[in-house]
Design a protein around this motif. Structure first.
Motif, PDB file in Angstrom:
ATOM      1  N   GLU A 138       9.592  -0.814 -12.145  1.00  0.00           N
ATOM      2  CA  GLU A 138       8.844  -1.529 -13.185  1.00  0.00           C
ATOM      3  C   GLU A 138       7.607  -0.742 -13.607  1.00  0.00           C
ATOM      4  O   GLU A 138       7.275  -0.665 -14.794  1.00  0.00           O
ATOM      5  CB  GLU A 138       8.445  -2.918 -12.678  1.00  0.00           C
ATOM      6  CG  GLU A 138       9.610  -3.862 -12.435  1.00  0.00           C
ATOM      7  CD  GLU A 138      10.355  -4.209 -13.713  1.00  0.00           C
ATOM      8  OE1 GLU A 138       9.703  -4.406 -14.760  1.00  0.00           O
ATOM      9  OE2 GLU A 138      11.598  -4.285 -13.665  1.00  0.00           O
ATOM     10  N   LEU A 139       6.915  -0.154 -12.634  1.00  0.00           N
ATOM     11  CA  LEU A 139       5.739   0.648 -12.968  1.00  0.00           C
ATOM     12  C   LEU A 139       6.110   1.829 -13.844  1.00  0.00           C
ATOM     13  O   LEU A 139       5.390   2.179 -14.787  1.00  0.00           O
ATOM     14  CB  LEU A 139       5.047   1.140 -11.695  1.00  0.00           C
ATOM     15  CG  LEU A 139       4.355   0.101 -10.818  1.00  0.00           C
ATOM     16  CD1 LEU A 139       3.714   0.782  -9.614  1.00  0.00           C
ATOM     17  CD2 LEU A 139       3.318  -0.683 -11.605  1.00  0.00           C
ATOM     18  N   ASP A 140       7.245   2.448 -13.553  1.00  0.00           N
ATOM     19  CA  ASP A 140       7.661   3.594 -14.358  1.00  0.00           C
ATOM     20  C   ASP A 140       7.951   3.177 -15.797  1.00  0.00           C
ATOM     21  O   ASP A 140       7.657   3.927 -16.741  1.00  0.00           O
ATOM     22  CB  ASP A 140       8.892   4.249 -13.742  1.00  0.00           C
ATOM     23  CG  ASP A 140       9.255   5.539 -14.447  1.00  0.00           C
ATOM     24  OD1 ASP A 140       8.478   6.511 -14.344  1.00  0.00           O
ATOM     25  OD2 ASP A 140      10.292   5.574 -15.125  1.00  0.00           O
ATOM     26  N   SER A 141       8.508   1.983 -15.980  1.00  0.00           N
ATOM     27  CA  SER A 141       8.790   1.514 -17.339  1.00  0.00           C
ATOM     28  C   SER A 141       7.508   1.305 -18.141  1.00  0.00           C
ATOM     29  O   SER A 141       7.534   1.313 -19.367  1.00  0.00           O
ATOM     30  CB  SER A 141       9.598   0.214 -17.297  1.00  0.00           C
ATOM     31  OG  SER A 141       8.796  -0.893 -16.946  1.00  0.00           O
TER      32      SER A 141
ATOM     33  N   ASN B  50      -5.870  -1.018 -11.895  1.00  0.00           N
ATOM     34  CA  ASN B  50      -6.484  -0.240 -12.969  1.00  0.00           C
ATOM     35  C   ASN B  50      -5.444   0.621 -13.690  1.00  0.00           C
ATOM     36  O   ASN B  50      -5.518   0.815 -14.908  1.00  0.00           O
ATOM     37  CB  ASN B  50      -7.606   0.638 -12.411  1.00  0.00           C
ATOM     38  CG  ASN B  50      -8.742   0.787 -13.390  1.00  0.00           C
ATOM     39  OD1 ASN B  50      -9.184  -0.185 -13.999  1.00  0.00           O
ATOM     40  ND2 ASN B  50      -9.210   2.005 -13.576  1.00  0.00           N
ATOM     41  N   PHE B  51      -4.457   1.146 -12.934  1.00  0.00           N
ATOM     42  CA  PHE B  51      -3.357   1.886 -13.560  1.00  0.00           C
ATOM     43  C   PHE B  51      -2.677   1.022 -14.629  1.00  0.00           C
ATOM     44  O   PHE B  51      -2.445   1.459 -15.756  1.00  0.00           O
ATOM     45  CB  PHE B  51      -2.306   2.262 -12.511  1.00  0.00           C
ATOM     46  CG  PHE B  51      -2.624   3.470 -11.671  1.00  0.00           C
ATOM     47  CD1 PHE B  51      -3.473   4.470 -12.129  1.00  0.00           C
ATOM     48  CD2 PHE B  51      -2.043   3.619 -10.416  1.00  0.00           C
ATOM     49  CE1 PHE B  51      -3.747   5.590 -11.344  1.00  0.00           C
ATOM     50  CE2 PHE B  51      -2.305   4.730  -9.629  1.00  0.00           C
ATOM     51  CZ  PHE B  51      -3.165   5.720 -10.101  1.00  0.00           C
ATOM     52  N   ILE B  52      -2.336  -0.213 -14.240  1.00  0.00           N
ATOM     53  CA  ILE B  52      -1.561  -1.080 -15.134  1.00  0.00           C
ATOM     54  C   ILE B  52      -2.420  -1.538 -16.314  1.00  0.00           C
ATOM     55  O   ILE B  52      -1.956  -1.586 -17.468  1.00  0.00           O
ATOM     56  CB  ILE B  52      -0.997  -2.278 -14.363  1.00  0.00           C
ATOM     57  CG1 ILE B  52      -0.196  -1.817 -13.147  1.00  0.00           C
ATOM     58  CG2 ILE B  52      -0.099  -3.128 -15.264  1.00  0.00           C
ATOM     59  CD1 ILE B  52       0.253  -2.923 -12.223  1.00  0.00           C
ATOM     60  N   LEU B  53      -3.681  -1.860 -16.052  1.00  0.00           N
ATOM     61  CA  LEU B  53      -4.557  -2.296 -17.135  1.00  0.00           C
ATOM     62  C   LEU B  53      -4.782  -1.161 -18.139  1.00  0.00           C
ATOM     63  O   LEU B  53      -4.812  -1.397 -19.354  1.00  0.00           O
ATOM     64  CB  LEU B  53      -5.892  -2.780 -16.574  1.00  0.00           C
ATOM     65  CG  LEU B  53      -6.863  -3.393 -17.590  1.00  0.00           C
ATOM     66  CD1 LEU B  53      -6.237  -4.594 -18.283  1.00  0.00           C
ATOM     67  CD2 LEU B  53      -8.172  -3.793 -16.920  1.00  0.00           C
ATOM     68  N   ASP B  54      -4.933   0.059 -17.659  1.00  0.00           N
ATOM     69  CA  ASP B  54      -5.087   1.197 -18.572  1.00  0.00           C
ATOM     70  C   ASP B  54      -3.846   1.365 -19.441  1.00  0.00           C
ATOM     71  O   ASP B  54      -3.952   1.718 -20.630  1.00  0.00           O
ATOM     72  CB  ASP B  54      -5.343   2.479 -17.775  1.00  0.00           C
ATOM     73  CG  ASP B  54      -6.777   2.596 -17.292  1.00  0.00           C
ATOM     74  OD1 ASP B  54      -7.631   1.814 -17.758  1.00  0.00           O
ATOM     75  OD2 ASP B  54      -7.042   3.454 -16.424  1.00  0.00           O
ATOM     76  N   ALA B  55      -2.659   1.108 -18.872  1.00  0.00           N
ATOM     77  CA  ALA B  55      -1.429   1.196 -19.666  1.00  0.00           C
ATOM     78  C   ALA B  55      -1.435   0.141 -20.767  1.00  0.00           C
ATOM     79  O   ALA B  55      -1.011   0.410 -21.906  1.00  0.00           O
ATOM     80  CB  ALA B  55      -0.214   1.017 -18.764  1.00  0.00           C
ATOM     81  N   ALA B  56      -1.917  -1.065 -20.452  1.00  0.00           N
ATOM     82  CA  ALA B  56      -2.010  -2.117 -21.465  1.00  0.00           C
ATOM     83  C   ALA B  56      -2.995  -1.737 -22.556  1.00  0.00           C
ATOM     84  O   ALA B  56      -2.748  -1.959 -23.750  1.00  0.00           O
ATOM     85  CB  ALA B  56      -2.413  -3.435 -20.808  1.00  0.00           C
TER      86      ALA B  56
ATOM     87  N   LYS C  59      16.576  -4.178 -13.856  1.00  0.00           N
ATOM     88  CA  LYS C  59      16.714  -2.995 -14.696  1.00  0.00           C
ATOM     89  C   LYS C  59      15.692  -3.067 -15.817  1.00  0.00           C
ATOM     90  O   LYS C  59      15.789  -3.909 -16.702  1.00  0.00           O
ATOM     91  CB  LYS C  59      18.130  -2.911 -15.280  1.00  0.00           C
ATOM     92  CG  LYS C  59      19.196  -2.694 -14.204  1.00  0.00           C
ATOM     93  CD  LYS C  59      20.569  -2.612 -14.821  1.00  0.00           C
ATOM     94  CE  LYS C  59      21.625  -2.408 -13.748  1.00  0.00           C
ATOM     95  NZ  LYS C  59      22.989  -2.396 -14.314  1.00  0.00           N
ATOM     96  N   PRO C  60      14.685  -2.236 -15.797  1.00  0.00           N
ATOM     97  CA  PRO C  60      13.629  -2.317 -16.789  1.00  0.00           C
ATOM     98  C   PRO C  60      14.050  -1.725 -18.113  1.00  0.00           C
ATOM     99  O   PRO C  60      15.177  -1.262 -18.291  1.00  0.00           O
ATOM    100  CB  PRO C  60      12.504  -1.504 -16.160  1.00  0.00           C
ATOM    101  CG  PRO C  60      13.224  -0.502 -15.334  1.00  0.00           C
ATOM    102  CD  PRO C  60      14.457  -1.185 -14.828  1.00  0.00           C
ATOM    103  N   ILE C  61      13.127  -1.738 -19.053  1.00  0.00           N
ATOM    104  CA  ILE C  61      13.390  -1.222 -20.384  1.00  0.00           C
ATOM    105  C   ILE C  61      13.747   0.254 -20.314  1.00  0.00           C
ATOM    106  O   ILE C  61      14.625   0.737 -21.006  1.00  0.00           O
ATOM    107  CB  ILE C  61      12.161  -1.453 -21.274  1.00  0.00           C
ATOM    108  CG1 ILE C  61      11.920  -2.974 -21.396  1.00  0.00           C
ATOM    109  CG2 ILE C  61      12.358  -0.848 -22.645  1.00  0.00           C
ATOM    110  CD1 ILE C  61      10.593  -3.317 -21.993  1.00  0.00           C
ATOM    111  N   ALA C  62      13.066   1.013 -19.444  1.00  0.00           N
ATOM    112  CA  ALA C  62      13.350   2.430 -19.280  1.00  0.00           C
ATOM    113  C   ALA C  62      14.514   2.616 -18.318  1.00  0.00           C
ATOM    114  O   ALA C  62      14.900   1.722 -17.583  1.00  0.00           O
ATOM    115  CB  ALA C  62      12.114   3.162 -18.755  1.00  0.00           C
ATOM    116  N   SER C  63      15.099   3.804 -18.314  1.00  0.00           N
ATOM    117  CA  SER C  63      16.218   4.108 -17.429  1.00  0.00           C
ATOM    118  C   SER C  63      15.744   4.192 -15.990  1.00  0.00           C
ATOM    119  O   SER C  63      14.652   4.660 -15.706  1.00  0.00           O
ATOM    120  CB  SER C  63      16.856   5.438 -17.830  1.00  0.00           C
ATOM    121  OG  SER C  63      17.796   5.843 -16.863  1.00  0.00           O
TER     122      SER C  63
END
Length: 499
Positions: free
Chosen positions: A57-60, A112-118, A485-489
Motif C-alpha cells: 500500500e505504501l508503494d502505491s 510524515n512520509f504519507i502526509l508528504d505524499a498527500a 492489490k493496490p492501484i499500482a502493480s
C-alpha cells in the motif's frame, strides 16, 4: 468545484488512514482538506511494525521513493518466547506478490512520509486544527473546527473520520464512546544499544503479564521499539498498568532482559488506548464515513492497525470516486465501502475477538500458557503450522487460518493438564484448569457471568461469519484477494530482497 464548498472531502485526522485517503482522492481529481490537531512531524505511540501487505500500500502511494525510506529497518523473522524460554524463530512465509519482509518504521517518520505524499498530490493540510462538531444535510456536511486562531466552519460534500481511537467523528456519529470491552491499552518505549538480531521481531508471553504480550521490534542501528499491550477488560481484573507490566518484564523475563542488558531508555515510556473492531457499531452514516482506528479497524489478536488503516483509506477513496463524479452521495452509492470492510475483514476480526475473549479469562492463564507452548512445539515439528503461526502474526495470512491449528493445540494442552492432575503435580499453576476457574467464579460470580456472555456473543458472531463465508464460497487467503492489490502493480516486490 462549487464555490459553496470549501472542499469536496474533509478528512479529520492526518495519520496513515487519513493521509492515504487524501492522497488517493486528490490523485483521482478531488479537492481535499486534511485537519489534524498536531503539527507534523509528530510522534504517535505504536509498535511501528509495517507488514508486507502494508508495504504494498505504501508503494502505491509513492512512499518507497521518499528520502530516507530505503534506510528504514527491514525485518524478515519472528520469534516467540514464553516465560523467558525461546520456543520458535521463523522467517516470514513467502506469499506470491508480497515482499518477503516487513519494516519497522517509527510513526514519527512513517506518518510524515504519507502526509508528504498527500501534500504532493494536492491535498490541503491544516495543522493544529481539530474537528469539534459536524452537521450533515442532504447536500453537504458543515464541519466545526477549533484552532489557535479561533473556531471556524468548513463545508464539504463528504466527511471522513480518521482521527484515531478517540475519534470525535466516531463519537458524534455513534452518539457515545466505544464500550470498554472493545478497548485495549498499551505502552511503548524506545531503547538504544539493544543486543540480538536486528532483523527479528520478538514477542514475549509470561504468566505475570498474560493475557498481555510484550514485543521488541528493532528499528535499526541497535535501537528498538519495546512495548506491551493487553485488553482493558479481563476476568479477574488486573490491577497493573501496561507500563508497570512492561517494566516488570524487563527485569523478570530472561530473554527480554538479555536483549536489553546494556540498553538505554531513550525518552519515556508512553501509553495509549486502542479501539478494536465491533461489528455492531456503524462505520458510516449519511455523508460521513470512518476509516482506520476511528472505525476500530484493529485486529485484537496481534494489534495490527497500520495495514487496515492504509487499506480502508484506499477503499474509501475508491468508493467516493464515482460519488464525486455523479454527485450521488446516497446510502446506496456509499454502501460499497461498508460492504467491503465487512467482506474482507469481519470474519477474521470475529475469530480474533473470540480468541481474545477466551484468553481474557486470567483464571485459566496456566492453560493458555501451556497451549502457547504446545503450539510452538507443533510449529517446530510441522512446517505448515510454523507457516500459519508466523503468517498470521505478520498479517500475511488471515487470522481464520489459525482454525487449522487451534483445535488440536487446545486438546493437547488439556490432555497435559489431565495427566498432571492424575499424577498429583504440585503448585497452583499445575492444578487442573477447572480448579482455577471454580475458585475465581466463586469469588466473582457476576464477573464470570459477564465473561460467559461475551464468549457467547463472540461465538455467535464467528459462527454467523463462517456461515456467510461458506455460502459466498470465499475461501481465498487474504493475501490473494483483490482487497490487497493496490492501484499500482505488486509484482515488483516478488523477487526483491533489499540488503
Amino acid at each position: 468545484m462549487n464555490p459553496a464548498y470549501d472542499a469536496d472531502v474533509i478528512i479529520a485526522g492526518a495519520g496513515p488512514a487519513g493521509a492515504a485517503a487524501a492522497c488517493h482522492l486528490t490523485r483521482l481529481g478531488a479537492s481535499v482538506i486534511l485537519l489534524d490537531r498536531a503539527a507534523f512531524p509528530r510522534d504517535k505511540v505504536c509498535g511501528d511494525f509495517v507488514g508486507p501487505s502494508a508495504l504494498i500500500e505504501l508503494d502505491s502511494l509513492g512512499i518507497s521513493q521518499s528520502d530516507g525510506y530505503s534506510k528504514t529497518n527491514i525485518v524478515r523473522r519472528a520469534a516467540l518466547f514464553i516465560d523467558g524460554e525461546a520456543l520458535i524463530a521463523r522467517p516470514f512465509p513467502v506469499i506470491e506478490g508480497l515482499p518477503p519482509y516487513g519494516r519497522v518504521i517509527p510513526r514519527f517518520t512513517l506518518d510524515n512520509f504519507i502526509l508528504d505524499a498527500a501534500r504532493r498530490a494536492g491535498a490541503k493540510v491544516m495543522e493544529l486544527c481539530s474537528l469539534t462538531d459536524f452537521a450533515a444535510s442532504a447536500d453537504s456536511v458543515c464541519v466545526e473546527v477549533a484552532s489557535a486562531k479561533g473556531p471556524f466552519t468548513l463545508r464539504c460534500r463528504q466527511l471522513i473520520g480518521a482521527d484515531g481511537g478517540s475519534s470525535a467523528v466516531a463519537r458524534l456519529l455513534r452518539g457515545s464512546a466505544p464500550p470498554r470491552r472493545d478497548r485495549f491499552i498499551a505502552s511503548r518505549a524506545y531503547f538504544t544499544d539493544v543486543e540480538g538480531p536486528g532483523d527479528q521481531l520478538d514477542v514475549y508471553f509470561g504468566r505475570s503479564s498474560f493475557p498481555g504480550y510484550c514485543w521488541l521490534f528493532p528499528t535499526g542501528n541497535g535501537e528498538a521499539n519495546v512495548g506491551l499491550g493487553m485488553a482493558l477488560e479481563t476476568w479477574p481484573a488486573h490491577n497493573q498498568t501496561p507500563a508497570d507490566m512492561l517494566r516488570r518484564l524487563m527485569d523478570e523475563d530472561a530473554a527480554l532482559a538479555a536483549r536489553l542488558r546494556h540498553a538505554q531508555l531513550r525518552g519515556t515510556v508512553k501509553g495509549w488506548p486502542l479501539i478494536t473492531f465491533n461489528p455492531r457499531l456503524p462505520i458510516m452514516s449519511g455523508r460521513v464515513m470512518l476509516i482506520g482506528d476511528a472505525a476500530g479497524l484493529i485486529n485484537p489478536l496481534n494489534g495490527e492497525g497500520i495495514q487496515y488503516a492504509l487499506l480502508s483509506g484506499r477503499w474509501a477513496a475508491e468508493t467516493l470516486a464515482p460519488c464525486l463524479r455523479t454527485n450521488d452521495f446516497s446510502a446506496r452509492a456509499l454502501a460499497p465501502y461498508a460492504a467491503r470492510v465487512e467482506s474482507e475483514m469481519r470474519y477474521d476480526m470475529a475469530f480474533s475477538r473470540l480468541i481474545v475473549q477466551l484468553i481474557s479469562n486470567r483464571a485459566l492463564t496456566p492453560l493458555w500458557i501451556k497451549a502457547s507452548k504446545v503450539l510452538a512445539e507443533r510449529a517446530h515439528e510441522d512446517a505448515n503450522t510454523a507457516r500459519i503461526v508466523s503468517g498470521v502474526f505478520a498479517g500475511l495470512l488471515p487470522a481464520r487460518d489459525a482454525f487449522k491449528v487451534v483445535g488440536g493445540t487446545m486438546r493437547q494442552a488439556l490432555r497435559s493438564f489431565v495427566r498432571k492432575a492424575h499424577t498429583g503435580s504440585r503448585g497452583a499453576d499445575d492444578a487442573p484448569p477447572r480448579f482455577h476457574l471454580v475458585r475465581e467464579a466463586a469469588k466473582d460470580p457476576a464477573g464470570f457471568a459477564r465473561w460467559l456472555k461475551d464468549i457467547a456473543a463472540a461465538t455467535i458472531e464467528l459462527a454467523s461469519q463462517a456461515t456467510r463465508n461458506a455460502i459466498r464460497g470465499n475461501r481465498k487467503e487474504t493475501a490473494g484477494m483483490a482487497a490487497l492489490k493496490p492501484i499500482a502493480s505488486v509484482n515488483q516486490f516478488a523477487d526483491e530482497d533489499p540488503g
